[in-house]
Design a protein around this motif. Structure first.
Motif, PDB file in Angstrom:
ATOM      1  N   MET A   1      -6.598  46.939  27.361  1.00  0.00           N
ATOM      2  CA  MET A   1      -5.362  46.422  27.431  1.00  0.00           C
ATOM      3  C   MET A   1      -4.630  47.399  28.170  1.00  0.00           C
ATOM      4  SD  MET A   1      -5.589  44.217  24.940  1.00  0.00           S
ATOM      5  CE  MET A   1      -3.835  43.640  24.501  1.00  0.00           C
ATOM      6  N   CYS A   2      -3.596  46.803  28.934  1.00  0.00           N
ATOM      7  CA  CYS A   2      -2.674  47.576  30.162  1.00  0.00           C
ATOM      8  C   CYS A   2      -1.499  46.954  30.253  1.00  0.00           C
ATOM      9  CB  CYS A   2      -3.529  47.334  31.456  1.00  0.00           C
ATOM     10  SG  CYS A   2      -2.878  48.083  32.696  1.00  0.00           S
ATOM     11  N   TYR A   3      -0.546  47.683  30.912  1.00  0.00           N
ATOM     12  CA  TYR A   3       0.603  46.799  31.201  1.00  0.00           C
ATOM     13  C   TYR A   3       1.083  47.476  32.632  1.00  0.00           C
ATOM     14  CZ  TYR A   3       3.506  51.235  31.493  1.00  0.00           C
ATOM     15  OH  TYR A   3       4.030  52.579  31.887  1.00  0.00           O
ATOM     16  N   TRP A   4       1.821  46.682  33.456  1.00  0.00           N
ATOM     17  CA  TRP A   4       2.226  46.950  34.678  1.00  0.00           C
ATOM     18  C   TRP A   4       3.925  46.725  34.696  1.00  0.00           C
ATOM     19  CZ3 TRP A   4      -0.263  48.452  39.094  1.00  0.00           C
ATOM     20  CH2 TRP A   4      -1.375  48.598  39.265  1.00  0.00           C
ATOM     21  N   GLY A   5       4.741  47.822  35.618  1.00  0.00           N
ATOM     22  CA  GLY A   5       5.877  47.688  35.542  1.00  0.00           C
ATOM     23  C   GLY A   5       6.250  46.492  36.587  1.00  0.00           C
ATOM     24  N   GLY A   6       5.368  45.961  37.507  1.00  0.00           N
ATOM     25  CA  GLY A   6       5.574  45.185  38.415  1.00  0.00           C
ATOM     26  C   GLY A   6       6.099  45.746  39.559  1.00  0.00           C
ATOM     27  N   ARG A   7       6.112  44.999  40.530  1.00  0.00           N
ATOM     28  CA  ARG A   7       6.975  45.322  41.624  1.00  0.00           C
ATOM     29  C   ARG A   7       8.064  44.537  42.256  1.00  0.00           C
ATOM     30  NH1 ARG A   7       4.193  49.093  40.181  1.00  0.00           N
ATOM     31  NH2 ARG A   7       2.932  50.482  41.070  1.00  0.00           N
ATOM     32  N   PRO A   8       9.063  44.891  43.158  1.00  0.00           N
ATOM     33  CA  PRO A   8      10.234  44.083  43.415  1.00  0.00           C
ATOM     34  C   PRO A   8       9.771  42.863  44.489  1.00  0.00           C
ATOM     35  CG  PRO A   8      10.267  46.071  44.884  1.00  0.00           C
ATOM     36  CD  PRO A   8       9.206  46.158  43.662  1.00  0.00           C
ATOM     37  N   VAL A   9       8.345  42.927  45.133  1.00  0.00           N
ATOM     38  CA  VAL A   9       8.148  41.922  46.130  1.00  0.00           C
ATOM     39  C   VAL A   9       6.777  41.706  45.953  1.00  0.00           C
ATOM     40  CG1 VAL A   9       9.947  42.165  47.865  1.00  0.00           C
ATOM     41  CG2 VAL A   9       7.775  43.779  47.843  1.00  0.00           C
TER      42      VAL A   9
ATOM     43  N   PRO B   1       8.794  35.770  36.981  1.00  0.00           N
ATOM     44  CA  PRO B   1       9.728  34.593  37.347  1.00  0.00           C
ATOM     45  C   PRO B   1      10.862  35.323  38.118  1.00  0.00           C
ATOM     46  CG  PRO B   1       9.092  34.725  35.068  1.00  0.00           C
ATOM     47  CD  PRO B   1       8.160  35.719  35.459  1.00  0.00           C
ATOM     48  N   VAL B   2      11.176  36.465  37.936  1.00  0.00           N
ATOM     49  CA  VAL B   2      12.250  37.077  38.919  1.00  0.00           C
ATOM     50  C   VAL B   2      12.115  37.197  40.263  1.00  0.00           C
ATOM     51  CG1 VAL B   2      13.518  38.301  36.809  1.00  0.00           C
ATOM     52  CG2 VAL B   2      11.972  39.498  38.171  1.00  0.00           C
ATOM     53  N   ASN B   3      10.707  37.001  40.502  1.00  0.00           N
ATOM     54  CA  ASN B   3      10.230  37.489  42.028  1.00  0.00           C
ATOM     55  C   ASN B   3      10.721  35.942  42.874  1.00  0.00           C
ATOM     56  OD1 ASN B   3       7.632  39.448  40.683  1.00  0.00           O
ATOM     57  ND2 ASN B   3       8.985  40.251  42.351  1.00  0.00           N
ATOM     58  N   GLN B   4      11.027  36.636  44.160  1.00  0.00           N
ATOM     59  CA  GLN B   4      11.489  35.344  45.004  1.00  0.00           C
ATOM     60  C   GLN B   4      10.633  34.285  45.099  1.00  0.00           C
ATOM     61  OE1 GLN B   4      12.300  36.897  48.958  1.00  0.00           O
ATOM     62  NE2 GLN B   4      13.122  34.785  49.634  1.00  0.00           N
TER      63      GLN B   4
END
Length: 529
Positions: free
Chosen positions: A424-432, A339-342
């Motif tokens: 099961m997994c996790y991702w830190g995500g990316r800024p774009v 939700p924070v991504n552009q």
């Protein structure tokens, strides 16, 4: 030529206004937000103090870890990486790219050619001066035919990299890339001395604020402040000790008793108790992090989208958010854009728990009698095993049988993730968006952890990267999120806030939601009061 350093000094001496600073930075090719620590006034009200030993308790460490930048996977070695190394570009707490080893950058009108000017006089820990040769080597390290780097996918558009003298690097891309500076802020792309290979990676020679003194993979690292660090106002501790503490209770007790000063992944079941503890602060930071449950779509029965859809519909996300995250997060919608991504697609219909539809799709696939093995360990994320068990019970309502296979925490990322058919997994995500999709969803990406391929998705990915019209890009990324939601092999049940605990003796500026541990830069950005 005017440099960012000169502009910063002029600003801090009140010789130019903030507006003129931004105008000057833009003239250098920096159409970016700049860290508030560059500005005088309220943003710099807290003056950092030097000294002391910071002790971090981090998750995810494994005895198979390496300090080869291409293979960084755990919170422990990602954080250590940015203690000892820098990138050309840093992603700040506003999810914007700001200059790091690159003093400035600019591009051609079509965003196909990018030129980065390097800071002069920066030294590696071994005394070698940083030059364009080191940058070329460090980026090419991820591009080789046999490279398994987690950054290989985001660099595919690079056709050539060349040096224009000792302090300038020119990237020529196969197509326009409006977000190219963001890519060079990826944690894999830290700059190392040219020629580094084999066991030399483990020496951790970099340009960072700390020098690596000791490194025991999956156990402990110890660094000391770099006396010649080029970055002003950063790296305040005399020493930093990073401990791999996988067990949440052990991390909590270590913080409570003062054995560590900072911990990631607070146990959400007991976070309310930690908030009451004297001498401890709890922070909850919203970012791009998310939990996933990837399935290998090139293996039966996950090659059938009816199976994938059934499993997605069998998950009760609201219950997971309530029971596992205790409300510290948001519902996921089976795509990785936060939700924070552009370009987050807010209008996509939220997928809900629907046992009847799940049963319909599983029956259509002829797999109602199949037992699905779901591999889990809390190394994936705090509460991963509990989440898997909860999903097992949720799926029963659709007549779907799930067997939860508990895996050892140590070696989870090398022995289970991308090896087992469902985990099961996790991702830190990316800024774009381009980075996230290119790393984990693009065809052939080394970290495409479902081996998913979708022709339409991959075409839009390339087209969106080169599109400079904001509205057109928004629609493209909207379409890609929808394709992921309905076709990919990834269940994304929830976005998690990064809930972390620290001693109240520590001070800091704005906390980044870019990654855990203040964007993996706690050691550089924090200090003792």
């Amino acid at each position: 030529m005017t440099s960012l350093t000169h502009l910063t000094n002029m600003l801090n001496q009140n010789k130019i206004t903030r507006r003129k600073f931004i105008t000057g930075a833009s003239a250098l090719g920096l159409s970016v937000a700049v860290s508030p620590f560059l500005f005088p006034g309220k943003a710099r009200a807290a003056v950092p103090k030097k000294g002391g030993r910071l002790i971090l308790g981090a998750t995810g460490g494994s005895t198979t870890d390496s300090m080869n930048p291409a293979t960084l996977t755990s919170n422990m070695n990602q954080n250590l990486n940015w203690q000892i190394r820098n990138n050309l570009v840093e992603i700040d707490h506003n999810f914007k790219p700001i200059p790091e080893l690159a003093e400035s950058w600019g591009s051609s009108a079509d965003a196909k050619v990018w030129t980065f000017k390097l800071r002069k006089g920066v030294e590696f820990h071994n005394g070698k001066t940083l030059t364009s040769e080191d940058v070329l080597f460090s980026i090419n390290h991820h591009l080789g035919e046999k490279s398994q780097s987690g950054a290989k996918g985001i660099l595919k558009s690079i056709e050539t990299i060349k040096a224009d003298g000792k302090n300038e690097v020119v990237f020529k891309l196969s197509g326009g890339s409006a977000d190219f500076p963001f890519l060079l802020g990826d944690y894999h792309l830290s700059i190392c001395p040219a020629g580094t290979s084999g066991q030399e990676w483990e020496k951790g020679i970099g340009t960072g604020g700390y020098v690596l003194e000791n490194w025991e993979p999956g156990v402990r690292s110890f660094t000391t402040r770099n006396p010649n660090y080029w970055k002003e106002g950063r790296a305040h501790f005399d020493e930093v000790e990073t401990l791999s503490i996988v067990d949440t209770s052990a991390r909590t007790n270590a913080l409570k008793t003062g054995q560590i000063n900072y911990m990631d992944r607070v146990e959400l079941k007991t976070v309310h108790l930690m908030k009451r503890m004297s001498g401890i602060n709890v922070t909850a930071t919203t970012g791009t992090a998310h939990y996933t449950i990837p399935m290998l779509v090139d293996k039966k029965p996950y090659n059938d989208n009816n199976v994938r859809m059934a499993l997605k519909l069998a998950v009760d996300r609201e219950e997971l958010l309530r029971q596992i995250l205790r409300g510290y997060g948001a519902l996921g919608n089976d795509h990785p854009i936060a939700p924070v991504n552009q370009y987050y697609a807010r209008d996509l219909e939220q997928r809900k728990h629907d046992p009847d539809k799940a049963k319909f799709h599983m029956k259509k696939a002829g797999m109602l009698d199949h037992v699905f093995n779901l591999h889990a360990a809390d190394a994936a994320f705090a509460g991963a095993v509990d989440a898997a068990i909860l999903i097992k019970e949720q799926a029963k309502k659709a007549g779907i049988n799930i067997n939860v296979v508990r895996e050892p925490d140590d070696g989870y990322w090398s022995n289970v993730w991308m090896k087992k058919e469902w985990c099961m997994c996790y991702w830190g995500g990316r800024p774009v968006e381009d980075m996230m999709f290119s790393v984990a969803y693009a065809k052939g990406a080394p970290w495409n952890d479902t081996h998913w391929e979708n022709e339409r998705f991959n075409k839009i990915l390339v087209d969106a990267r080169a599109e400079l019209d904001t509205n057109k890009r928004r629609q493209m990324y909207h379409d890609m999120q929808e394709i992921c939601k309905d076709d990919s092999g990834t269940i994304v049940p929830m976005y998690n806030q990064m809930v972390e605990g620290s001693s109240d003796k520590l001070a800091h500026g704005p906390i980044s939601g870019h990654m855990a541990l203040d964007g993996m830069r706690t050691a550089e950005r924090w200090w003792f009061k």
